[in-house]
Design an enzyme around this catalytic site. Structure first.
Site, PDB file in Angstrom:
ATOM      1  N   ARG A   1      -4.219  -9.955   4.017  1.00 50.97           N
ATOM      2  CA  ARG A   1      -4.689 -11.259   4.522  1.00 50.97           C
ATOM      3  C   ARG A   1      -3.531 -12.170   4.935  1.00 50.97           C
ATOM      4  O   ARG A   1      -3.781 -13.220   5.528  1.00 50.97           O
ATOM      5  CB  ARG A   1      -5.568 -11.942   3.472  1.00 50.97           C
TER       6      ARG A   1
ATOM      7  N   HIS B   1       0.839  -1.213   0.000  1.00 49.59           N
ATOM      8  CA  HIS B   1       0.000   0.000   0.000  1.00 49.59           C
ATOM      9  C   HIS B   1       0.870   1.258   0.000  1.00 49.59           C
ATOM     10  O   HIS B   1       0.577   2.227  -0.689  1.00 49.59           O
ATOM     11  CB  HIS B   1      -0.873   0.055   1.262  1.00 49.59           C
TER      12      HIS B   1
END
Ligand code: PAF
Length: 280
Positions: A187, A37
């Site tokens: 995740r 990110h």
């Protein structure tokens, strides 16, 4: 200082306060931020003077039985990372801010979103396109950056932007990987240490197919066979798909073409669903 906005009105007021010639870059996320990110934020910042991120765990893109309730939400850590990355502003809406009671309008892309994850997660891309278009309408960015890790999501959003003439440039940021090749994902925190060897096999399967491609193999069925051989019978991994697709349309191809082909894989490792891909 990263400004934090919780309402649409606050984002709009900030957006309208910027000079008219100010380029605005946007990185929508669901939080649980990692180096992948942050690389998208850096791209947004480099390409525009001002970068805004959003964190919103979008219930509309989770199916029944998926991980909405347990999705990681480490907000304090996310805020420090945004701050360190020099992100100017964060939109952090509550669910009822984005979806007022009785909301009944959705955005559906009907082709690119059909196969692969779309086939396995009915309604997922409808949730993604609906929230992304809504966020674009609120933020009105000049550019928006999405991770290539979600290659199908990138292709769906590019198609939506083209089809609906949304005035935003979509930029794909490269996949960032751990030292062992595992693609960074929010995740990955679900993975138990003993599941890591199985998780690593996704990248290994893509690499095996890429090596075969580079050695001259073009036949999609043969490339799939080579990749699947790395995964089949391996403990702790249950393959959902391994496929050779046109990188833009996501349609199946009989032969891989340089610069136009996507290898895409999805598998369950324990209770964690992992995806990965490689463009050749
Ligand atoms: O990739 C994600 O994190 C999400 O799908 C997105 C683009 C933020 C939409 O909720």
């Amino acid at each position: 200082m990263t400004l934090i906005f919780r309402t649409i009105e606050e984002v709009r007021a900030w957006r309208h306060s910027l000079p008219a010639n100010q380029t605005v870059g946007f990185v929508p996320t669901m939080g649980a931020l990692h180096a992948g990110h942050i690389s998208l934020m850096e791209l947004a910042k480099a390409r525009s003077g001002v970068a805004l991120a959003s964190i919103f765990v979008n219930p509309l893109q989770f199916g029944p039985g998926e991980d909405l309730a347990r999705y990681p939400r480490p907000l304090e850590q996310d805020l420090s990372l945004l701050q360190a990355a020099g992100v100017d502003a964060l939109f952090l809406p509550a669910v009822d801010e984005l979806y007022p009671a009785g909301a009944s309008t959705f955005v559906i892309e009907e082709s690119v979103s059909g196969p692969l994850c779309g086939a396995l997660r009915p309604g997922h891309f409808r949730g993604v396109t609906t929230v992304v278009l809504k966020l674009f309408n609120i933020v009105q960015p000049h550019i928006a950056v999405f991770g290539q890790k979600d290659a199908q999501q990138c292709a769906v959003i590019e198609r939506m932007v083209r089809d609906l003439a949304v005035p935003v440039e979509i930029i794909r940021g490269p996949i960032i990987r751990e030292a062992d090749g595992l693609a960074l994902s929010s995740r990955n925190v679900y993975l138990k240490p003993e599941e890591r060897p199985a998780a690593r096999l996704l990248f290994a399967s893509l690499t095996a197919a890429k090596q075969a491609f580079e050695a001259g193999e073009r036949n999609a069925a043969r490339l799939t066979e080579i990749a699947e051989a790395m995964l089949q019978g391996q403990p702790g991994i249950s393959l959902q798909y391994w496929d050779v697709r046109d990188a833009r349309t996501l349609q199946p191809v009989a032969a891989a073409m340089p610069g136009e082909t996507l290898f895409a894989v999805a598998a369950m490792v324990g209770t964690t669903r992992l995806i990965d891909n490689m463009t050749v």
